[in-house]
Scaffold this motif. Structure first.
Motif, PDB file in Angstrom:
ATOM      1  N   SER A 287     -35.180  12.198 -38.924  1.00  0.00           N
ATOM      2  CA  SER A 287     -33.844  13.105 -38.565  1.00  0.00           C
ATOM      3  C   SER A 287     -32.653  11.979 -38.021  1.00  0.00           C
ATOM      4  O   SER A 287     -32.838  11.197 -37.421  1.00  0.00           O
TER       5      SER A 287
ATOM      6  N   ALA B 149     -29.251  12.931 -36.295  1.00  0.00           N
ATOM      7  CA  ALA B 149     -28.833  14.289 -35.712  1.00  0.00           C
ATOM      8  C   ALA B 149     -27.406  14.141 -34.735  1.00  0.00           C
ATOM      9  O   ALA B 149     -26.826  12.951 -34.207  1.00  0.00           O
TER      10      ALA B 149
ATOM     11  N   ASP C 298     -26.852  15.457 -30.799  1.00  0.00           N
ATOM     12  CA  ASP C 298     -27.693  15.766 -29.678  1.00  0.00           C
ATOM     13  C   ASP C 298     -26.644  16.386 -28.735  1.00  0.00           C
ATOM     14  O   ASP C 298     -25.349  15.866 -28.420  1.00  0.00           O
TER      15      ASP C 298
ATOM     16  N   GLY D 210     -27.443  11.248 -32.398  1.00  0.00           N
ATOM     17  CA  GLY D 210     -29.005  11.085 -32.079  1.00  0.00           C
ATOM     18  C   GLY D 210     -29.731  11.187 -33.212  1.00  0.00           C
ATOM     19  O   GLY D 210     -29.378  10.961 -34.271  1.00  0.00           O
ATOM     20  N   GLY D 211     -31.011  11.681 -32.895  1.00  0.00           N
ATOM     21  CA  GLY D 211     -31.969  11.741 -34.055  1.00  0.00           C
ATOM     22  C   GLY D 211     -33.075  10.610 -34.166  1.00  0.00           C
ATOM     23  O   GLY D 211     -32.557   9.611 -33.751  1.00  0.00           O
TER      24      GLY D 211
ATOM     25  N   HIS E  73     -32.345   6.372 -33.544  1.00  0.00           N
ATOM     26  CA  HIS E  73     -32.832   5.510 -32.709  1.00  0.00           C
ATOM     27  C   HIS E  73     -33.620   4.592 -32.914  1.00  0.00           C
ATOM     28  O   HIS E  73     -33.407   3.300 -32.591  1.00  0.00           O
TER      29      HIS E  73
ATOM     30  N   PHE F 142     -28.303  18.268 -38.378  1.00  0.00           N
ATOM     31  CA  PHE F 142     -29.244  18.846 -37.551  1.00  0.00           C
ATOM     32  C   PHE F 142     -28.892  18.609 -36.217  1.00  0.00           C
ATOM     33  O   PHE F 142     -28.162  17.626 -35.811  1.00  0.00           O
TER      34      PHE F 142
ATOM     35  N   TRP G 160     -29.647  19.082 -31.815  1.00  0.00           N
ATOM     36  CA  TRP G 160     -30.682  19.377 -30.947  1.00  0.00           C
ATOM     37  C   TRP G 160     -30.007  19.307 -29.518  1.00  0.00           C
ATOM     38  O   TRP G 160     -29.435  18.372 -29.287  1.00  0.00           O
TER      39      TRP G 160
ATOM     40  N   ASN H 135     -41.002  11.527 -36.855  1.00  0.00           N
ATOM     41  CA  ASN H 135     -41.339  13.257 -36.662  1.00  0.00           C
ATOM     42  C   ASN H 135     -40.656  14.230 -37.704  1.00  0.00           C
ATOM     43  O   ASN H 135     -39.608  14.424 -37.440  1.00  0.00           O
TER      44      ASN H 135
ATOM     45  N   MET I  39     -45.040  15.472 -33.341  1.00  0.00           N
ATOM     46  CA  MET I  39     -44.984  16.192 -32.370  1.00  0.00           C
ATOM     47  C   MET I  39     -45.727  17.498 -31.963  1.00  0.00           C
ATOM     48  O   MET I  39     -46.376  17.715 -33.064  1.00  0.00           O
TER      49      MET I  39
ATOM     50  N   THR J 116     -33.596  10.257 -23.721  1.00  0.00           N
ATOM     51  CA  THR J 116     -33.636  10.902 -25.208  1.00  0.00           C
ATOM     52  C   THR J 116     -33.678   9.701 -26.120  1.00  0.00           C
ATOM     53  O   THR J 116     -33.037   8.668 -26.121  1.00  0.00           O
ATOM     54  N   GLY J 117     -34.697   9.608 -27.018  1.00  0.00           N
ATOM     55  CA  GLY J 117     -34.792   8.567 -27.970  1.00  0.00           C
ATOM     56  C   GLY J 117     -35.598   7.318 -27.519  1.00  0.00           C
ATOM     57  O   GLY J 117     -35.834   6.449 -28.311  1.00  0.00           O
ATOM     58  N   ALA J 118     -35.960   7.308 -26.396  1.00  0.00           N
ATOM     59  CA  ALA J 118     -36.897   6.298 -25.837  1.00  0.00           C
ATOM     60  C   ALA J 118     -38.326   5.943 -26.780  1.00  0.00           C
ATOM     61  O   ALA J 118     -38.353   4.652 -27.085  1.00  0.00           O
ATOM     62  N   GLY J 119     -39.015   7.317 -27.165  1.00  0.00           N
ATOM     63  CA  GLY J 119     -40.052   6.865 -28.097  1.00  0.00           C
ATOM     64  C   GLY J 119     -39.807   6.277 -29.267  1.00  0.00           C
ATOM     65  O   GLY J 119     -40.489   5.309 -29.579  1.00  0.00           O
ATOM     66  N   ASP J 120     -38.575   6.667 -29.793  1.00  0.00           N
ATOM     67  CA  ASP J 120     -38.300   6.126 -31.217  1.00  0.00           C
ATOM     68  C   ASP J 120     -37.682   4.585 -30.907  1.00  0.00           C
ATOM     69  O   ASP J 120     -37.789   3.942 -31.869  1.00  0.00           O
TER      70      ASP J 120
END
Ligand code: AMP
Length: 312
Positions: A8, A10, A12, A26-27, A31, A79, A81, A123, A147, A231-235
């Protein structure tokens, strides 16, 4: 050395205990690609609407991310979020998801994106992840995220994708849900049995762990006192992990262990400001400094074990 990411892109809207933003870039692919661009050449594959402006494109351009495969849908909306975090920053509360142009997203990969040495499936719908993986038949190392939404609604399809990747990078709750067991170690083992040779479990402020058939390697998160927006830490973690691997000649267990640290370092920067603000302004010197600090404070050799044992 090159890396392709599909996911994605995005706008945010974010709210944390420390502030809010109404509409920022975002997205997952955003990230991820920003983070990995510090290590390698990145191709981002995604879709946006005509509301995606010069300011947003400029972030990608500043980091020489190849955006040729980000499709622009005329008169479409990007998109969107909206999320909120309370003091427990490990849990995002989704307040609104507007798929817009993402609803009919059909990733189209140029030859350049298809031929990347590494591929990250962020994701998205698991069937699309699998299709993209099949298009990149020469990729040497392929990793995926997913997810809770996909695991609860189409677990079989998620497992079909897990079977054709080399590495799964997910958080602990998702791992338990995917493997259908309460213990995270057992969950990682069960996911390995599905096919990949490595599983990375992200545990937010508690760090991350790498599981392979023979080993378990866990690291703490960088000890930050100012987590502003997760936000986006995982990516961003996945971007540092995959980007670092792309810069290495050999992708083996040792390289993956170092990549875990680079992933953590990148994620630690990402959470210091809203959205992409911090990583966008990051320098290589700052990364190297934090990597050195990270290595220093995790030196297990310096723990005086003999004193602990002599007490008994
Ligand atoms: P993370 O915090 O790393 O899990 O990812 C946060 C990013 O994921 C945000 O910037 C969102 O734009 C994006 N996102 C949120 N929900 C979805 C979804 N259902 N599909 C794809 N991306 C999403």
């Amino acid at each position: 050395m090159s890396l392709t990411v599909v996911g994605s892109v995005a706008f945010d809207a974010l709210e944390t205990p420390f502030g809010k933003r109404d509409k920022i870039l975002g997205g997952a692919a955003t990230h991820f690609s920003l983070s990995s661009s510090f290590y390698t050449n990145v191709n981002a594959v995604g879709v946006v609407g005509s509301d995606f402006g010069d300011e947003e494109w400029a972030v990608f351009k500043r980091h020489t991310i190849n955006t040729d495969d980000i499709e622009i849908v005329e008169n479409g909306k990007t998109f969107f979020w909206r999320g909120r975090y309370d003091y427990d920053m490990n849990t995002a509360h989704t307040l609104d998801t507007q798929l817009n142009v993402f609803e009919t997203f059909n990733p189209k990969l140029s030859e350049n994106s298809k031929n990347a040495r590494l591929l990250f499936l962020a994701n998205i719908l698991p069937m699309l992840q699998k299709q993209v993986r099949e298009q990149c038949e020469n990729a040497e190392f392929v990793a995926m995220d997913t997810m809770n939404f996909w695991i609860s609604s189409m677990k079989d399809a998620v497992i079909e994708t897990v079977k054709v990747v080399d590495c799964v990078i997910i958080n602990d709750a998702e791992a338990r849900q995917l493997a259908d067991v309460p213990n995270v170690i057992t969950a990682a083992k069960k996911i390995l049995e599905m096919g990949p040779k490595a599983v990375v479990i992200k545990r937010g402020e508690y760090g991350a762990a790498l599981f392979t058939e023979k080993s378990y390697f866990a690291i703490p998160a960088y000890p930050l006192e100012s987590v502003f927006d997760p936000t986006g830490a995982g990516d961003t973690f996945a971007g540092g992990f995959m980007g670092y691997l792309a810069s290495q000649e050999k992708i083996d267990e040792d390289a993956m262990r170092r990549a875990m640290i680079f992933g953590s370092v990148m994620a630690s920067f990402n959470v210091e400001k809203f959205g992409t603000e911090r990583v966008d302004a990051l320098t290589h010197d700052e990364i190297n400094q934090r990597f050195a600090d990270f290595k220093r404070f995790t030196h297990f050799e310096e723990i005086p074990f003999e004193r602990a044992t002599s007490a008994g």
